[in-house]
Write a protein that holds these residues in place. Structure first.
Motif, PDB file in Angstrom:
ATOM      1  N   VAL A 220      39.964  25.687  -1.634  1.00 25.02           N
ATOM      2  CA  VAL A 220      38.640  26.284  -1.469  1.00 25.02           C
ATOM      3  C   VAL A 220      38.452  27.264  -2.614  1.00 25.02           C
ATOM      4  N   ARG A 247      40.735  17.036  -2.395  1.00 21.27           N
ATOM      5  CA  ARG A 247      40.063  17.785  -1.328  1.00 21.27           C
ATOM      6  C   ARG A 247      39.695  19.164  -1.863  1.00 21.27           C
ATOM      7  N   LEU A 249      36.586  22.280  -2.030  1.00 14.30           N
ATOM      8  CA  LEU A 249      35.350  22.903  -1.548  1.00 14.30           C
ATOM      9  C   LEU A 249      34.966  24.042  -2.479  1.00 14.30           C
ATOM     10  N   ARG A 278      33.019  19.107  -1.518  1.00 13.09           N
ATOM     11  CA  ARG A 278      31.796  19.649  -0.936  1.00 13.09           C
ATOM     12  C   ARG A 278      31.399  20.909  -1.694  1.00 13.09           C
ATOM     13  N   ASP A 295      33.142  28.592   6.925  1.00  8.90           N
ATOM     14  CA  ASP A 295      33.096  27.351   6.146  1.00  8.90           C
ATOM     15  C   ASP A 295      34.450  27.058   5.504  1.00  8.90           C
ATOM     16  N   PHE A 299      37.037  23.745   6.444  1.00 13.13           N
ATOM     17  CA  PHE A 299      37.593  22.840   5.441  1.00 13.13           C
ATOM     18  C   PHE A 299      39.120  22.833   5.498  1.00 13.13           C
ATOM     19  N   LYS A 302      40.207  20.882   8.543  1.00  8.06           N
ATOM     20  CA  LYS A 302      39.961  19.445   8.380  1.00  8.06           C
ATOM     21  C   LYS A 302      41.045  18.780   7.553  1.00  8.06           C
ATOM     22  N   HIS A 303      41.511  19.472   6.505  1.00  5.41           N
ATOM     23  CA  HIS A 303      42.400  18.811   5.551  1.00  5.41           C
ATOM     24  C   HIS A 303      43.872  19.204   5.671  1.00  5.41           C
TER      25      HIS A 303
END
Length: 310
Positions: A220, A247, A249, A278, A295, A299, A302-303
């Motif tokens: 992220v 992956r 963000l 994203r 947020d 993420f 999710k990953h």
């Protein structure tokens, strides 16, 4: 006539603006791959790692540790574990911004919302690790105990930064790779579930780390400036070659003065966007406030997978 929600209208305007923009320029893939060796930590240098302090709290155990960086400097870091979570722990690396330190993740309400982010991760069952970037925090010994932003005393000769941004980022990326070697040797971290949250300069570092470090599964990046001639061979946009398909963000502020929203949007669409990536925009500047934490957590979960769902 059907009324269009304001948030939809704002998104449409932003997309239209992005279409009118061109992406930031980036180097060729061949040039990108030629640079990767500079960010890769050498093998065979002893880590000499040791824990030097512990804070045993009701819900977490925090350790301060040090290890030998690739250039010989001692690198200090924090490693914190949630006591209620099962071992081995999934872990998230926390990378601070320019002129900050690892302490940024232990303060609520600062420009990183660092305390809020760290506590959310620990509360969800993730361990966290934060280092001082090269020349930052306790590592200012590397620049004679000065600050990375030079103070020009009118009574003293003018002084420039001892290291360029590129030199600092290269060393920091190598240090995080060596820190992962240390975690591997410990055995209490699940090395198949390593993530990263970086803020500003730390978000920039995520581009380099994803490009060279396969042990990091997701990242992220919060408000990373993507391009400047002053970054030299370390403009993050050049390392978008190593991010696409991973992956990733990006959490960005529309009012941030360190980049143009249209340029970032166009660059993301052209260079980075994939089913695994994203981009989220906030009506904020370079300080996002804790609004970004949910947020980021979504993420990460999710990953890396919620620990109780393994």
């Amino acid at each position: 006539m059907k009324r269009i929600p304001l948030h939809c209208l704002a998104s449409a305007i932003l997309c239209a603006t992005a279409l009118a923009q061109t992406p930031y320029p980036r180097v060729s893939e061949e040039a990108f791959r030629a640079r990767l060796g500079f960010f890769t930590a050498p093998k065979g240098i002893p880590l000499e790692a040791r824990v030097v302090r512990q804070w045993d709290k009701p819900d977490t155990l925090r350790e301060k540790f040090v290890f030998r960086g690739a250039q010989g400097f001692l690198v200090p870091g924090y490693l914190e574990f949630p006591k209620a979570a099962p071992k081995p722990y999934p872990l998230v690396l926390l990378l601070h911004g320019w002129s900050g330190s690892k302490e940024a993740w232990y303060v609520d309400g600062n420009n990183h919302s660092g305390g809020e982010m760290r506590k959310a991760l620990l509360g969800a069952g993730y361990a966290v690790m934060a280092l001082d970037a090269a020349t930052h925090g306790e590592r200012n010994v590397e620049i004679d105990y000065q600050h990375v932003n030079p103070f020009n005393d009118p009574k003293a000769p003018p002084r420039q930064n001892y290291f360029t941004y590129a030199e600092i980022s290269v060393q920091t990326v190598k240090d995080y790779q060596r820190a992962l070697d240390y975690l591997t040797a410990r055995g209490d971290v699940d090395m198949s579930r390593i993530g990263l949250v970086g803020y500003s300069m730390g978000g920039m570092d995520s581009f380099y780390l994803l490009s060279v470090e396969p042990r990091i599964r997701m990242a992220v990046a919060c408000v990373p400036p993507l391009y400047s001639e002053g970054y030299g061979p370390a403009s993050p946009i050049d390392y978008s070659w190593g991010v696409r398909g991973k992956r990733f963000l990006m959490l960005m502020g529309r009012k941030d003065e360190l980049y143009g929203a249209g340029k970032v949007e166009a660059s993301y669409r052209e260079y980075i966007e994939s089913p695994e990536t994203r981009l989220i925009w906030y009506d904020k500047g370079h300080t996002l406030s804790p609004i970004y934490v949910p947020d980021a957590m979504e993420f990460v979960n999710k990953h890396l997978g919620a620990p109780d769902q393994r």
